[in-house]
Design an enzyme around this catalytic site. Structure first.
Site: not given
Ligand code: AMP
Ligand code: TRP
Length: 336
Positions: A120, A198, A201
């Site tokens: 990230k 996948k 959100k």
């Protein structure tokens, strides 16, 4: 010892970072409900709003509605506030105190080598002090309830391993206080989103648990099927087709024969027919869920009560743990 305290303590949690989708349901929530219903565990479920701020610090206007939605999703899906302590992380300040104390004993390289940190920081440019400390906060969430087990997907195993390492270091320095929490790995497949990647959100490819019939229809009709099956008579690969994967779960009319027809390129079953069956299946499967969810969201005071009661129960156990922790570290008057 009372029967209740002999039960293993189980802690689970999710970030209120958006609507819960079918992937979250199959990968986590359904399993939590089943674990609750075994009656074998003392269950805590934490809505981790501080964790959501590690990446969503600039969209805090969405935080409160998302917490209400998450609580409604949990309860509508079968988590029973009388059996599972459902609460919001920031309501139990002891998590922050334990996070601070643990941060004194965790070397920075332990945090820098966590895979989700590396991913990230690169993909989202996250570089805050709080984000680096994400796994310490997660460790605090778990061990503050002296949890024995944590049901997680494979993606969370590195966090759990770090939590165990932190516990061992704490014990080495200050003496034994916590069980070493074990991961209860959920056996689930990663479910695909409407685009075949996948379901997530952040990819905008999800079907939310709260989606109504019109949204379900729109999303399923736009769903990718087997890319190599262009004509009805082409041989399909049902095990790789998102529509087929979901039909096996949500369509009571689905049989292996349907998949065999698809694989053989039999023209009695085409992708559109498959999608229509899935739409019907999903609409029916989640009908009671949607009704209960709407009922809960129409009465936020009821959700407030559940969360307030949950936070009180959680605080009780967390504050007991903090007395043990402060004593172990030899802080000034731990019980004052
Ligand atoms: P997240 O949406 O990343 O906060 O995910 C919370 C949990 O939901 C994960 O740890 C997984 O257990 C589960 N989950 C999320 N996306 C999927 C998916 N596409 N398929 C299966 N499980 C998922
Ligand atoms: N990191 C978890 C996730 O992204 C969320 C989480 C925070 C959690 N604290 C936890 C999960 C404690 C289990 C236990 O899904």
């Amino acid at each position: 010892m009372s029967k209740k305290s002999e039960k293993k303590v189980l802690l689970s949690g999710m970030q209120p970072s958006g609507a819960l989708h079918l992937g979250n349901y199959e990968g986590a929530l359904r399993n939590w409900v089943e674990l609750q219903n075994t009656g074998d565990y003392e269950m805590f479920n934490c809505i981790v709003d501080w964790h959501a701020l590690t990446s969503g610090f600039d969209e805090t206007d969405k935080l409160v509605p998302r917490i209400y939605e998450m609580a409604a999703d949990y309860i509508a899906a079968g988590l029973d506030p009388a059996k599972t302590t459902i609460f919001v992380q920031s309501h139990v300040k002891e998590h922050a105190e334990l996070h601070l104390l643990l941060s004194m004993i965790v070397p920075i390289p332990w945090l820098e080598r966590v895979p989700s940190y590396k991913d990230k920081t690169e993909s989202l440019g996250l570089d805050s002090y709080g984000f680096l400390g994400y796994p310490i906060l997660q460790t605090a969430d778990i061990i503050i309830y002296r949890a024995d087990v944590v049901p997680v997907g494979k993606d969370q195993l590195s966090h759990l391993e770090l939590a165990r390492e932190i516990v061992r270091r704490f014990h080495f320095l200050y003496g034994e206080v916590f069980p070493e929490p074990e991961a209860l790995v959920t056996k689930f497949q990663i479910l695909p989103g409407t685009d075949g990647k996948k379901m997530s959100k952040s990819y905008g490819n999800f079907i939310a648990l709260g989606d109504g019939p019109d949204e379900i229809k729109k999303k399923v009709m736009s769903m990718f099927t087997d890319e190599t099956k262009i004509h009805k008579t082409d041989r399909g690969h049902p095990d790789k087709c998102p529509v087929n994967i979901y039909r096996t779960i949500y369509d009571p009319e689905w049989t292996q024969k349907i998949a065999d027809f698809c694989a053989a390129g039999d023209d009695s079953i085409g992708c559109v027919k498959c999608k229509k069956n899935l739409i019907r299946g999903l609409v029916d499967y989640f009908a009671d869920f949607r009704a209960r969810r709407e009922e809960l969201l129409a009465d936020p005071a009821q959700i407030d009560n559940y969360l307030k009661d949950g936070a009180e129960r959680a605080r009780q156990r967390a504050s007991e743990t903090m007395v043990l922790v402060r004593k172990a570290i030899k802080m000034y008057k731990p019980e004052m």
